[in-house]
Scaffold this active site. Structure first.
Site, PDB file in Angstrom:
ATOM      1  N   TYR A  28      -3.779  -4.588  -4.243  1.00  0.00           N
ATOM      2  CA  TYR A  28      -2.649  -3.654  -4.256  1.00  0.00           C
ATOM      3  C   TYR A  28      -1.878  -3.855  -5.548  1.00  0.00           C
ATOM      4  CZ  TYR A  28       1.829  -1.504  -2.964  1.00  0.00           C
ATOM      5  OH  TYR A  28       2.965  -0.740  -2.931  1.00  0.00           O
ATOM      6  N   ASP A  39      -3.099  -8.498 -12.712  1.00  0.00           N
ATOM      7  CA  ASP A  39      -1.846  -8.216 -12.022  1.00  0.00           C
ATOM      8  C   ASP A  39      -1.389  -9.514 -11.361  1.00  0.00           C
ATOM      9  OD1 ASP A  39       0.259  -7.434 -10.522  1.00  0.00           O
ATOM     10  OD2 ASP A  39      -0.789  -5.838  -9.416  1.00  0.00           O
ATOM     11  N   LYS A  97       8.154 -10.096  -8.891  1.00  0.00           N
ATOM     12  CA  LYS A  97       8.525 -11.080  -7.859  1.00  0.00           C
ATOM     13  C   LYS A  97       9.208 -12.314  -8.453  1.00  0.00           C
ATOM     14  CE  LYS A  97       5.178  -9.119  -4.727  1.00  0.00           C
ATOM     15  NZ  LYS A  97       5.562  -8.588  -3.451  1.00  0.00           N
TER      16      LYS A  97
HETATM   17  N1  PMP Z   1       1.168  -5.858  -7.711  1.00  0.00           N
HETATM   18  C1  PMP Z   1       0.985  -6.773  -6.745  1.00  0.00           C
HETATM   19  C2  PMP Z   1      -0.130  -7.758  -6.879  1.00  0.00           C
HETATM   20  C3  PMP Z   1       1.832  -6.800  -5.637  1.00  0.00           C
HETATM   21  O1  PMP Z   1       1.633  -7.712  -4.686  1.00  0.00           O
HETATM   22  C4  PMP Z   1       2.879  -5.859  -5.561  1.00  0.00           C
HETATM   23  C5  PMP Z   1       3.854  -5.842  -4.385  1.00  0.00           C
HETATM   24  N2  PMP Z   1       3.512  -6.513  -3.278  1.00  0.00           N
HETATM   25  C6  PMP Z   1       3.027  -4.931  -6.584  1.00  0.00           C
HETATM   26  C7  PMP Z   1       2.166  -4.960  -7.662  1.00  0.00           C
HETATM   27  C8  PMP Z   1       4.129  -3.922  -6.557  1.00  0.00           C
HETATM   28  O2  PMP Z   1       5.329  -4.552  -6.778  1.00  0.00           O
HETATM   29  P1  PMP Z   1       6.721  -3.866  -6.298  1.00  0.00           P
HETATM   30  O3  PMP Z   1       6.684  -3.890  -4.799  1.00  0.00           O
HETATM   31  O4  PMP Z   1       7.753  -4.736  -6.911  1.00  0.00           O
HETATM   32  O5  PMP Z   1       6.738  -2.486  -6.846  1.00  0.00           O
END
Ligand code: PMP
Length: 421
Positions: free
Chosen positions: A142, A237, A265
């Protein structure tokens, strides 16, 4: 009626599903989510005053627990001098330097406000740099809720994606090729067929969004070699695993360097801040130096930058040792015994998942074979016992470094009880 129930009822009439992000609802496990009133250290307190040991940590965003004194003080002090200017500030420079110093492949970095934004901008940059359109992503990874990357579930190897959500136009989804995680032969196949049209491969180097699944030995190295040969960019990511699994993130832990990295995060210290960065030769394609446009009114927001700096400063070698110590105790005293009873697990430092499936899964298709009902039962029992777990088999557990040994003892006992009952 309890206060959480009352709030949920009110919320449902003004907020779709009563929540501002779908994972917060307890749809997959049944029951109602507690509304959280406050947190301190490793403990959450709900609106009824019940306490929980926090194993979610705002989906990985908190490394050093709730309401950390230094982070709170930095936010308070900064707020008194103004909360947003939409202009350059001194601390942004310090934060950019700190990120570049820590994350080995990052020479230049740009701040934004969410992980979704970070991956959206990184994808545009990769397309702008390469002049190619196709993106390869891994099934079950994701990367945020934007059109290019909300494609994946159920798509076959090297086939053109179908929209993962109504509202994503088919031609947009068709630009994203979805292949299984941890499978180099699929990568080779997709590059053999479409190589000269692929702008980037994006993945979570340690998957955290299909439960915690580490890369198989050689997988990241293989991806690096294939992308390099074809002229596609490799994007890690690291929104979830970044700054958690090592000071320099997963790329440092595994010794494989991507071209671009997305972060979020932990780097925001619990405030809305994310970032993307990489080799200067690529980052310099961004406006105002280059033609690839990217912007944000609240990017590098002073409060978020202050929280980020106060957090990064505290991520000392001892914190990473502590993550390993806590994670190792959970593994030895809970996960290994659970695995002897027909379950399986993965753990990397302080992130882990117990899978309700006897063989260790290595990709999303295998995770989907887990017994969801058994997970739901375990989850709800754990919640009753005061353990706040992520409400899905497809999410990883995250612990904070401030969980005391006594709290770890108690967590292990409660997790064992939840499994047995
Ligand atoms: N990339 C990863 C690996 C994630 O786990 C997440 C959110 N869980 C995101 C992108 C998206 O981040 P946000 O919820 O801050 O938009």
């Amino acid at each position: 009626m309890g206060r959480s129930q009352e709030l949920l009822n009110r919320a449902c009439s003004v907020i779709p599903g009563g929540v501002n992000s779908p994972v917060r609802a307890y749809k997959a496990v049944g029951g109602q989510p507690p509304f959280i009133a406050r947190g301190k250290g490793a403990v959450l307190v709900d609106e009824e005053g019940r306490e929980y040991l926090d194993c979610v940590c705002s989906w990985g965003a908190l490394a050093i627990g709730h309401a950390n004194e230094q982070v709170v003080a930095a936010i308070e002090e900064t707020a008194r001098a103004g909360t947003t200017f939409g202009a350059p500030t001194a601390r942004e420079v310090v934060l950019a330097e700190a990120i570049c110093d820590r994350v080995p492949s990052v020479e230049k970095v740009r701040l934004c406000s969410s992980g979704t934004e970070a991956t959206m901008h990184a994808i545009r940059l990769a397309r702008g740099v390469t002049g190619r359109d196709l993106i390869v992503k891994m099934d079950g990874c994701y990367h945020g809720a934007h059109d290019a990357l909300l494609v994946g579930a159920g798509s076959g190897v090297a086939t053109f994606g179908i929209p993962g959500s109504p509202g994503i136009p088919e031609p947009v989804a068709a630009q994203t090729l979805v292949i299984p995680f941890n499978d180099l032969s699929s990568v080779e196949r997709v590059f053999a067929e479409h190589g000269d049209r692929i702008a980037a491969v994006i993945l979570e180097p340690i998957a955290g969004n299909m439960g915690c699944i580490p890369p198989r030995p050689g997988y990241l190295e293989g991806l690096r070699a294939v992308t390099k040969q074809s002229g596609a960019l490799l994007i890690f990511d690291e929104v979830m695993c970044g700054f958690r699994v090592a000071r320099g993130s997963a790329q440092e832990r595994y010794g494989v360097m991507p071209d671009l990295t997305t972060m979020g995060k932990i780097v925001g210290g619990g405030l809305p801040l994310a970032a993307f960065g990489g080799r200067a030769e690529y980052m310099d394609h961004l406006a105002p130096l280059g033609p690839v446009y990217q912007a944000g009114t609240l990017s590098g927001n002073p409060l978020a930058v202050a929280a980020a700096l106060a957090t990064l400063e505290q991520l000392t070698p001892e914190v990473y040792e502590r993550f390993e110590h806590i994670g190792n105790r959970i593994e030895q005293e809970f996960l290994i015994p659970a695995a002897s009873k027909g379950l399986s697990y993965h753990r990397v430092g302080s992130m882990w998942t117990l899978f309700f499936r006897s063989d260790r899964p290595h990709n999303f298709a295998e995770v989907k074979e887990a017994d969801q009902q058994a997970f739901g039962k375990f989850f709800n029992r754990a919640l009753e016992l005061g353990v706040y777990l992520p409400a899905s088999q497809f999410e990883a557990v995250f612990l904070s470094s401030v969980m005391t040994d006594k709290q770890v003892d108690s967590l292990i006992v409660r997790l064992q009880q939840a499994l047995e009952s």
